[in-house]
Design a protein around this motif. Structure first.
Motif, PDB file in Angstrom:
ATOM      1  N   ASN A   1     -47.335  39.089 -29.681  1.00 50.96           N
ATOM      2  CA  ASN A   1     -46.833  37.762 -29.996  1.00 50.96           C
ATOM      3  C   ASN A   1     -47.238  36.726 -28.946  1.00 50.96           C
ATOM      4  N   ASP A   2     -47.931  37.196 -27.925  1.00 51.12           N
ATOM      5  CA  ASP A   2     -48.337  36.308 -26.845  1.00 51.12           C
ATOM      6  C   ASP A   2     -49.520  35.454 -27.281  1.00 51.12           C
ATOM      7  N   LEU A   3     -49.647  34.294 -26.684  1.00 49.05           N
ATOM      8  CA  LEU A   3     -50.784  33.410 -26.913  1.00 49.05           C
ATOM      9  C   LEU A   3     -51.481  33.186 -25.583  1.00 49.05           C
ATOM     10  N   THR A   4     -52.779  33.349 -25.553  1.00 49.50           N
ATOM     11  CA  THR A   4     -53.540  33.200 -24.318  1.00 49.50           C
ATOM     12  C   THR A   4     -54.734  32.285 -24.550  1.00 49.50           C
ATOM     13  N   THR A   5     -55.451  32.035 -23.484  1.00 41.88           N
ATOM     14  CA  THR A   5     -56.679  31.242 -23.572  1.00 41.88           C
ATOM     15  C   THR A   5     -57.915  32.136 -23.597  1.00 41.88           C
TER      16      THR A   5
ATOM     17  N   ASN B   1     -51.321  32.239 -20.220  1.00 39.27           N
ATOM     18  CA  ASN B   1     -50.536  32.683 -21.368  1.00 39.27           C
ATOM     19  C   ASN B   1     -49.116  32.137 -21.277  1.00 39.27           C
TER      20      ASN B   1
ATOM     21  N   GLY C   1     -56.085  28.468 -28.501  1.00 39.38           N
ATOM     22  CA  GLY C   1     -55.408  29.706 -28.134  1.00 39.38           C
ATOM     23  C   GLY C   1     -55.990  30.941 -28.801  1.00 39.38           C
ATOM     24  N   VAL C   2     -55.685  32.067 -28.185  1.00 39.52           N
ATOM     25  CA  VAL C   2     -56.098  33.376 -28.713  1.00 39.52           C
ATOM     26  C   VAL C   2     -54.868  34.266 -28.770  1.00 39.52           C
ATOM     27  N   GLN C   3     -54.621  34.895 -29.916  1.00 41.64           N
ATOM     28  CA  GLN C   3     -53.489  35.811 -30.058  1.00 41.64           C
ATOM     29  C   GLN C   3     -54.018  37.237 -30.101  1.00 41.64           C
TER      30      GLN C   3
ATOM     31  N   LEU D   1     -52.396  25.820 -27.206  1.00 38.06           N
ATOM     32  CA  LEU D   1     -52.381  27.278 -27.225  1.00 38.06           C
ATOM     33  C   LEU D   1     -52.275  27.862 -28.632  1.00 38.06           C
ATOM     34  N   LEU D   2     -52.104  27.015 -29.637  1.00 31.01           N
ATOM     35  CA  LEU D   2     -52.059  27.526 -31.002  1.00 31.01           C
ATOM     36  C   LEU D   2     -53.414  28.138 -31.364  1.00 31.01           C
ATOM     37  N   PRO D   3     -53.398  29.276 -32.093  1.00 33.37           N
ATOM     38  CA  PRO D   3     -54.673  29.933 -32.451  1.00 33.37           C
ATOM     39  C   PRO D   3     -55.642  29.021 -33.195  1.00 33.37           C
TER      40      PRO D   3
END
Length: 371
Positions: A172-176, A270, A165-167, A159-161
Motif C-alpha cells: 500500500n506504500d507509494l514511492t518515487t 515514500n 508515484g510508484v506503488q 506521489l499518486l501512481p
C-alpha cells in the motif's frame, strides 16, 4: 574590554546551560508526579547509548538535525523565522528522489545532480515566502506555515501512481522508485552499522556557515541587516535583497536535510519519510544560539534523546518520555534565554552606572588636586 568579553561569553553560555538544567529538573518533576521513577529512565537511556548500533543511529540523526538547524539559523541571523524548513526539506527530497530514479549518470555526477535538484527545490519553495516578505511585507512566519501545508498536499498529489508515484506490487506504500546504485552516497562502515557519508558533508557545512557569516562581507551584511534594517540600509545594504538572499540560502540548505537519509539508506521517497525534522531544527538552532558549535552539540543532544529513548518501552517505560524531554527543552530554551537577556541588560546598565560614577569621582579628585 576583556572583562566585557568575559561577561558576554558567560551570558552566551548561561542560556543553554540554564535551559538544559531547567529541562532536566522539569522532566524529573513530571515523571515523579506521574508516579514514575525519575532517575531510572535516564539511566536506561545512557545505557542504550553505550551500544554501537545506537551510537551510529545517533550520529546519523544528528547530521540530519544539524542541517535542519543550519537552515533555520541562517534565517535567524537575518531576523527571519523560517518555519517552513519541514516542507522545504520534504518537497526537495521528493523531487530529487524522482529525478534520481529517472536519470542514469556516472556516480559522482548522479549524486551531484540529486543534491543540486534538492537545493534548487528547497530554495524555490522558500523563495516564495521571501518574495512575499520583500515585496508585500507578508510575515514569513505565516507564509512558511502555509507553505508547509501546501507542500504536504503537493507531495501527496505527486506521489499518486497516475503522476510520479510508484506503488510496489502487493504494497500500500507509494514511492518515487529506487535510485540506482550510482546515486548512492558512500557510507562509513562501522561494527554498529553504516554512518551516512552525507553526514560528514553536513558537519563540513557548519564550517562553511561560520566562515561565510563571520569572515565575509556578505556575512557582515546579513548580520547587520538582522540587527538593524534601517542602519544596514544607511550603510548601503539593500534590505529586500538580503531578505530574498537569506530565504533562498535557508531553503537551499533545508533542501539538503533529507540527503543523508535519501542517499545513504532509503534511496527513495515514500510515505514513511520522516516528518517534523524542520521543527526539531528550530529547537536545535535556538538551543545552539545559531552558533555552529552550539548547534552541533544540540543536534547530538536531541539525537541522543530521540534514539536512546526508543529502548524505554522494553524496560517498562513509555518511550514518549523522550518526547516530553524534547518539549520541555523547547519551553526551557524560551524562558531561560529571556531571563538571561534581561539579566544581561541589567548588567550592562549597572556597568555603565559604575563607569559614570568612577569618571565623576576621577573628575572631582582632579579638581581638588588642581585647587
Amino acid at each position: 574590554m576583556k572583562k566585557f568579553d568575559k561577561d558576554r561569553l558567560l551570558l552566551a553560555a548561561a542560556g543553554p546551560a540554564l535551559a538544559l538544567i531547567s529541562a532536566f529538573v522539569l522532566t524529573m518533576i513530571v515523571l515523579a508526579a506521574s508516579g514514575v521513577d525519575p532517575i531510572d529512565p535516564l539511566r536506561i537511556m545512557i545505557d542504550q547509548a553505550g551500544y554501537e548500533d545506537v551510537q551510529v543511529l545517533i550520529v546519523n540523526q544528528a547530521g540530519i538535525y544539524f542541517l535542519a538547524a543550519l537552515a533555520v539559523a541562517i534565517g535567524f541571523r537575518m531576523n527571519l523565522f523560517n518555519i517552513g524548513v519541514d516542507g522545504q526539506y520534504r518537497l526537495a527530497a521528493m523531487v530529487s528522489a524522482v529525478v534520481g530514479a529517472k536519470v542514469a549518470l556516472p556516480g559522482p555526477l548522479h549524486i551531484l545532480l540529486i543534491v543540486l535538484v534538492a537545493m534548487v527545490t528547497g530554495a524555490f519553495w522558500s523563495g516564495i515566502a521571501g518574495i512575499l516578505k520583500a515585496r508585500r511585507g507578508v510575515s514569513e512566519v505565516v507564509s512558511t506555515i502555509m507553505l508547509n501545508a501546501i507542500a504536504t498536499s503537493v507531495i501527496a498529489w505527486l506521489l499518486l501512481p497516475k503522476n510520479l508515484g510508484v506503488q510496489p506490487a502487493g504494497s500500500n506504500d507509494l514511492t518515487t522508485g529506487d535510485i540506482p546504485e550510482s546515486g548512492w552516497f558512500p557510507a562509513l562502515s562501522l561494527p554498529g552499522g553504516d554512518i551516512y557519508g552525507f553526514t560528514f558533508v553536513a558537519f563540513a557545512l557548519g564550517v562553511v556557515y561560520w566562515f561565510v557569516l563571520n569572515r565575509t562581507r556578505f556575512g557582515f551584511d546579513l548580520r547587520a541587516s538582522g540587527a538593524s534594517e534601517s542602519a544596514a540600509q544607511a550603510s548601503g545594504v539593500e534590505p529586500k535583497k538580503m531578505i530574498m538572499t537569506a530565504m533562498l540560502i535557508s531553503g537551499a540548505v533545508a533542501g539538503l536535510t533529507g540527503m543523508p537519509l535519501l542517499l545513504g539508506e532509503s534511496h527513495t521517497y515514500n510515505l514513511s519519510f520522516p516528518l517534523g525534522i524542520g521543527f526539531t531544527g528550530i529547537t536545535v538552532a535556538l538551543l545552539g544560539r545559531n552558533n555552529p558549535v552550539g548547534i552541533l552539540f544540540s543536534a547530538f543532544l536531541l539525537a541522543f534523546i530521540d534514539k536512546s529513548s526508543a529502548g524505554l518501552d522494553q524496560n517498562g517505560y513509555a518511550k514518549e518520555i523522550g518526547t516530553i524531554m524534547q518539549g520541555l527543552i523547547v519551553i526551557a530554551v524560551v524562558v531561560s534565554y529571556e531571563l538571561v537577556r534581561r539579566y544581561g541588560i541589567r548588567r550592562q546598565q549597572q556597568k555603565v552606572g559604575e563607569e559614570l560614577a568612577a569618571g565623576h569621582a576621577l573628575k572631582t579628585d582632579s579638581k581638588e588636586v588642581a585647587a
